[in-house]
Design a protein around this motif. Structure first.
Motif, PDB file in Angstrom:
ATOM      1  N   GLU A 100       0.804  -1.229   0.000  1.00 41.21           N
ATOM      2  CA  GLU A 100       0.000   0.000   0.000  1.00 41.21           C
ATOM      3  C   GLU A 100       0.832   1.271   0.000  1.00 41.21           C
ATOM      4  OE1 GLU A 100      -0.637  -2.578   1.892  1.00 41.21           O
ATOM      5  OE2 GLU A 100      -2.605  -3.237   1.171  1.00 41.21           O
ATOM      6  N   ARG A 101       2.088   1.188   0.392  1.00 42.65           N
ATOM      7  CA  ARG A 101       2.907   2.388   0.509  1.00 42.65           C
ATOM      8  C   ARG A 101       4.000   2.390  -0.553  1.00 42.65           C
ATOM      9  NH1 ARG A 101       2.204   5.240   5.254  1.00 42.65           N
ATOM     10  NH2 ARG A 101       0.748   4.275   6.701  1.00 42.65           N
ATOM     11  N   PRO A 102       4.418   3.555  -1.012  1.00 41.12           N
ATOM     12  CA  PRO A 102       5.511   3.612  -1.981  1.00 41.12           C
ATOM     13  C   PRO A 102       6.822   3.206  -1.314  1.00 41.12           C
ATOM     14  CG  PRO A 102       4.987   5.806  -1.195  1.00 41.12           C
ATOM     15  CD  PRO A 102       3.935   4.895  -0.622  1.00 41.12           C
ATOM     16  N   GLY A 103       7.771   2.784  -2.123  1.00 42.33           N
ATOM     17  CA  GLY A 103       9.060   2.408  -1.573  1.00 42.33           C
ATOM     18  C   GLY A 103       9.591   1.153  -2.224  1.00 42.33           C
ATOM     19  N   ALA A 104      10.502   0.482  -1.541  1.00 41.48           N
ATOM     20  CA  ALA A 104      11.144  -0.716  -2.088  1.00 41.48           C
ATOM     21  C   ALA A 104      10.943  -1.887  -1.146  1.00 41.48           C
ATOM     22  CB  ALA A 104      12.636  -0.449  -2.290  1.00 41.48           C
ATOM     23  N   HIS A 105      11.159  -3.088  -1.672  1.00 40.98           N
ATOM     24  CA  HIS A 105      10.997  -4.310  -0.899  1.00 40.98           C
ATOM     25  C   HIS A 105      12.235  -5.175  -1.064  1.00 40.98           C
ATOM     26  CE1 HIS A 105       6.946  -2.893  -2.113  1.00 40.98           C
ATOM     27  NE2 HIS A 105       6.646  -3.181  -0.860  1.00 40.98           N
ATOM     28  N   VAL A 106      12.711  -5.718   0.055  1.00 39.40           N
ATOM     29  CA  VAL A 106      13.887  -6.579   0.039  1.00 39.40           C
ATOM     30  C   VAL A 106      13.535  -7.871   0.749  1.00 39.40           C
ATOM     31  CG1 VAL A 106      16.332  -6.778   0.633  1.00 39.40           C
ATOM     32  CG2 VAL A 106      15.340  -4.514   0.192  1.00 39.40           C
ATOM     33  N   LEU A 107      13.783  -9.004   0.086  1.00 33.63           N
ATOM     34  CA  LEU A 107      13.511 -10.303   0.687  1.00 33.63           C
ATOM     35  C   LEU A 107      14.811 -10.893   1.211  1.00 33.63           C
ATOM     36  CD1 LEU A 107      11.019 -11.908  -1.874  1.00 33.63           C
ATOM     37  CD2 LEU A 107      10.504 -10.659   0.226  1.00 33.63           C
ATOM     38  N   GLY A 108      14.797 -11.338   2.482  1.00 34.53           N
ATOM     39  CA  GLY A 108      15.976 -11.967   3.048  1.00 34.53           C
ATOM     40  C   GLY A 108      15.991 -11.865   4.557  1.00 34.53           C
ATOM     41  N   ASP A 109      17.017 -12.447   5.164  1.00 32.42           N
ATOM     42  CA  ASP A 109      17.209 -12.405   6.601  1.00 32.42           C
ATOM     43  C   ASP A 109      17.541 -10.971   7.029  1.00 32.42           C
ATOM     44  OD1 ASP A 109      18.010 -14.011   9.226  1.00 32.42           O
ATOM     45  OD2 ASP A 109      19.557 -12.508   8.851  1.00 32.42           O
ATOM     46  N   ALA A 110      16.840 -10.479   8.027  1.00 34.76           N
ATOM     47  CA  ALA A 110      17.002  -9.084   8.444  1.00 34.76           C
ATOM     48  C   ALA A 110      18.442  -8.773   8.837  1.00 34.76           C
ATOM     49  CB  ALA A 110      16.060  -8.770   9.607  1.00 34.76           C
ATOM     50  N   GLY A 111      19.098  -9.683   9.543  1.00 34.00           N
ATOM     51  CA  GLY A 111      20.463  -9.442   9.962  1.00 34.00           C
ATOM     52  C   GLY A 111      21.424  -9.322   8.795  1.00 34.00           C
ATOM     53  N   ARG A 112      21.291 -10.201   7.819  1.00 38.65           N
ATOM     54  CA  ARG A 112      22.181 -10.146   6.659  1.00 38.65           C
ATOM     55  C   ARG A 112      21.916  -8.907   5.811  1.00 38.65           C
ATOM     56  NH1 ARG A 112      22.553 -16.437   4.483  1.00 38.65           N
ATOM     57  NH2 ARG A 112      23.435 -17.296   6.431  1.00 38.65           N
ATOM     58  N   ILE A 113      20.661  -8.528   5.713  1.00 39.51           N
ATOM     59  CA  ILE A 113      20.331  -7.309   4.964  1.00 39.51           C
ATOM     60  C   ILE A 113      20.988  -6.098   5.614  1.00 39.51           C
ATOM     61  CG2 ILE A 113      18.443  -5.749   4.359  1.00 39.51           C
ATOM     62  CD1 ILE A 113      16.686  -8.260   4.001  1.00 39.51           C
ATOM     63  N   VAL A 114      20.885  -6.007   6.941  1.00 37.97           N
ATOM     64  CA  VAL A 114      21.494  -4.886   7.652  1.00 37.97           C
ATOM     65  C   VAL A 114      23.009  -4.889   7.451  1.00 37.97           C
ATOM     66  CG1 VAL A 114      21.971  -3.960   9.956  1.00 37.97           C
ATOM     67  CG2 VAL A 114      19.653  -4.628   9.350  1.00 37.97           C
ATOM     68  N   ASP A 115      23.622  -6.066   7.498  1.00 40.61           N
ATOM     69  CA  ASP A 115      25.068  -6.139   7.275  1.00 40.61           C
ATOM     70  C   ASP A 115      25.439  -5.625   5.888  1.00 40.61           C
ATOM     71  OD1 ASP A 115      25.530  -7.170   9.774  1.00 40.61           O
ATOM     72  OD2 ASP A 115      25.656  -9.266   9.113  1.00 40.61           O
ATOM     73  N   GLY A 116      24.638  -5.975   4.886  1.00 44.81           N
ATOM     74  CA  GLY A 116      24.904  -5.507   3.534  1.00 44.81           C
ATOM     75  C   GLY A 116      24.785  -4.005   3.409  1.00 44.81           C
ATOM     76  N   TRP A 117      23.755  -3.448   4.021  1.00 47.22           N
ATOM     77  CA  TRP A 117      23.589  -1.994   3.978  1.00 47.22           C
ATOM     78  C   TRP A 117      24.730  -1.296   4.727  1.00 47.22           C
ATOM     79  CZ3 TRP A 117      17.685  -2.143   5.415  1.00 47.22           C
ATOM     80  CH2 TRP A 117      16.952  -2.444   4.263  1.00 47.22           C
ATOM     81  N   ALA A 118      25.110  -1.860   5.877  1.00 48.05           N
ATOM     82  CA  ALA A 118      26.180  -1.255   6.657  1.00 48.05           C
ATOM     83  C   ALA A 118      27.487  -1.225   5.860  1.00 48.05           C
ATOM     84  CB  ALA A 118      26.376  -2.017   7.963  1.00 48.05           C
ATOM     85  N   ALA A 119      27.739  -2.286   5.094  1.00 46.24           N
ATOM     86  CA  ALA A 119      28.952  -2.314   4.272  1.00 46.24           C
ATOM     87  C   ALA A 119      28.910  -1.225   3.205  1.00 46.24           C
ATOM     88  CB  ALA A 119      29.112  -3.690   3.625  1.00 46.24           C
ATOM     89  N   LEU A 120      27.748  -1.031   2.606  1.00 43.93           N
ATOM     90  CA  LEU A 120      27.611   0.012   1.591  1.00 43.93           C
ATOM     91  C   LEU A 120      27.774   1.408   2.189  1.00 43.93           C
ATOM     92  CD1 LEU A 120      24.553  -1.421  -0.392  1.00 43.93           C
ATOM     93  CD2 LEU A 120      26.931  -1.324  -1.180  1.00 43.93           C
ATOM     94  N   LEU A 121      27.461   1.532   3.476  1.00 45.47           N
ATOM     95  CA  LEU A 121      27.536   2.837   4.141  1.00 45.47           C
ATOM     96  C   LEU A 121      28.849   3.024   4.907  1.00 45.47           C
ATOM     97  CD1 LEU A 121      23.885   2.986   5.519  1.00 45.47           C
ATOM     98  CD2 LEU A 121      24.874   4.540   3.824  1.00 45.47           C
ATOM     99  N   ALA A 122      29.806   2.149   4.685  1.00 50.32           N
ATOM    100  CA  ALA A 122      31.077   2.244   5.404  1.00 50.32           C
ATOM    101  C   ALA A 122      31.678   3.642   5.231  1.00 50.32           C
ATOM    102  CB  ALA A 122      32.044   1.190   4.888  1.00 50.32           C
ATOM    103  N   GLY A 123      32.029   4.255   6.337  1.00 48.67           N
ATOM    104  CA  GLY A 123      32.601   5.593   6.304  1.00 48.67           C
ATOM    105  C   GLY A 123      31.576   6.704   6.288  1.00 48.67           C
ATOM    106  N   HIS A 124      30.296   6.365   6.129  1.00 54.70           N
ATOM    107  CA  HIS A 124      29.258   7.404   6.083  1.00 54.70           C
ATOM    108  C   HIS A 124      28.998   7.952   7.483  1.00 54.70           C
ATOM    109  CE1 HIS A 124      25.574   9.504   4.914  1.00 54.70           C
ATOM    110  NE2 HIS A 124      25.005   8.965   5.963  1.00 54.70           N
ATOM    111  N   ARG A 125      28.827   9.224   7.584  1.00 51.67           N
ATOM    112  CA  ARG A 125      28.466   9.857   8.855  1.00 51.67           C
ATOM    113  C   ARG A 125      27.148  10.600   8.689  1.00 51.67           C
ATOM    114  NH1 ARG A 125      32.238  10.630  12.904  1.00 51.67           N
ATOM    115  NH2 ARG A 125      34.307   9.748  12.496  1.00 51.67           N
ATOM    116  N   ALA A 126      26.282  10.463   9.673  1.00 49.89           N
ATOM    117  CA  ALA A 126      24.986  11.139   9.614  1.00 49.89           C
ATOM    118  C   ALA A 126      25.186  12.647   9.612  1.00 49.89           C
ATOM    119  CB  ALA A 126      24.130  10.729  10.794  1.00 49.89           C
ATOM    120  N   THR A 127      24.414  13.345   8.814  1.00 46.73           N
ATOM    121  CA  THR A 127      24.464  14.800   8.759  1.00 46.73           C
ATOM    122  C   THR A 127      23.092  15.382   9.095  1.00 46.73           C
ATOM    123  OG1 THR A 127      23.943  14.791   6.390  1.00 46.73           O
ATOM    124  CG2 THR A 127      26.280  14.767   7.014  1.00 46.73           C
TER     125      THR A 127
END
Length: 360
Positions: A100-127
């Motif tokens: 019902e809501r716009p956005g994206a969908h990812v299928l998989g284990d929540a922990g592994r998904i978070v690990d993948g995102w964290a790797a992509l964000l390596a070095g990123h700092r919140a602004t």
């Protein structure tokens, strides 16, 4: 959500939130997935979110939903225009997807998904100032909670104990790794509202979720006790109506040797139903769902070697809980029956109304 429980090894979800500067909410069934003493934790999403935290949903740009079906209790109070709030939903199987809501969908284990995102964000700092906005909301919420607890003390008549004080005394009496088993009633819902109840370090939670028969929590606590390692505290906060349905099973509890601490909030019956009746009919109704009467719990408990105490004054509560916990720690179930007052409603509502409470 519940699908993220046991998937947060090394606090990977909190680390991802820190890199994004994101606030962290859980669903009711997802409690225990993240540390509730983390500075970015904001409470339970949806039905149990109160001001000023509810404003964060109206101001947010994006929701990342980990292991949640986004059922209506979890999204209650979100912006009504679904297009305002895109969602990235990460779940393990496609039958849990919400479209019902716009956005994206990812299928998989929540922990592994978070690990993948964290790797992509390596070095990123919140602004930006979003993290500061969260801290400001948390500070305001803490003050609001203190004010609400103080109001409850004034509203509760002599011979009853404010529920907020019950939760505070529980936190002080029982070790922080306790598992809280929750019920499907009116006043036990206080424990869903952050920061009136905060899961301690290593703490756990079991909730009725979408299966909400009255008495679920009282019975489920026995199963939780038998499944958990010996020594880990198991506490059930239940209403007297729910416990009335469960009380006939106390001999089974004794036979099983399951040591559970039961906190029974006694308002004389079925508070949710009485609140609805009062709202519709007022005091003139010839019907009643709450009538103060002896519960009969003491006789059954003592006959089977279980601990029992009744508390009618706040000053007696700390000692009663301390003694009860010592008994539970030694291997025996203990029941603390606590007189509470029906007007002492949970902080997220002014009255119970049908499926959902009226918002303050």
């Amino acid at each position: 959500g519940g699908g993220a429980r046991h998937r947060n090894t090394g606090r990977r979800i909190e680390r991802l939130a820190e890199r994004l500067g994101a606030g962290v909410f859980t669903t009711a069934s997802g409690r225990g997935a993240v540390a509730e003493d983390h500075p970015l934790y904001c409470g339970v999403s949806g039905l149990y979110t109160v001001a000023p935290m509810d404003a964060l949903w109206r101001e947010a740009d994006l929701v990342i939903a980990l292991g949640s079906r986004l059922e209506e209790t979890a999204t209650f109070g979100w912006p009504e225009d679904a297009a305002q709030l895109p969602v990235i939903q990460a779940v393990v199987s496609e039958e849990s997807l919400v479209m019902e809501r716009p956005g994206a969908h990812v299928l998989g284990d929540a922990g592994r998904i978070v690990d993948g995102w964290a790797a992509l964000l390596a070095g990123h700092r919140a602004t930006g100032d979003w993290s500061e906005r969260i801290r400001t909301a948390r500070t305001a919420l803490a003050q609001r909670a203190a004010d609400r607890a103080e109001e409850a003390v004034k509203r509760v008549p002599e011979g009853a104990v404010p529920v907020s004080q019950v939760l505070t005394a529980l936190d002080r009496a029982v070790p922080a790794d306790r598992v809280l088993v929750q019920e499907n009633g009116l006043q036990d819902m206080w424990s869903y509202f952050f920061p009136h109840y905060v899961l301690g370090t290593g703490g756990g939670s079991v909730v009725p979720s979408e299966q909400t028969p009255l008495g679920f929590g009282a019975a489920a606590a026995v199963g939780v006790r038998l499944a958990e390692p010996a020594g880990r505290p198991v506490v059930a906060v239940v209403g007297d109506g729910a416990f009335n349905l469960f009380r006939c099973e106390l001999p089974t509890v004794a036979d099983a040797g399951a040591a559970v601490l039961y906190l029974v909030l006694d308002n004389g019956g079925y508070g949710w139903l009485q609140s609805n009746l009062d709202r519709v009919s007022g005091p003139a109704s010839r019907f009643s769902f709450t009538t103060p009467r002896p519960t009969g719990t003491e006789g059954v408990a003592l006959a089977h070697g279980l601990g029992y105490t009744r508390v009618t004054h706040p000053d007696d509560l700390p000692a009663a809980l301390s003694t009860a916990w010592q008994r539970v720690a030694s291997g025996t179930t203990a029941i603390v029956e606590i007189a509470v007052a029906l007007p002492d409603t949970p902080p997220g509502m002014t009255a119970a109304s049908g499926d959902f409470p009226l918002r303050e």
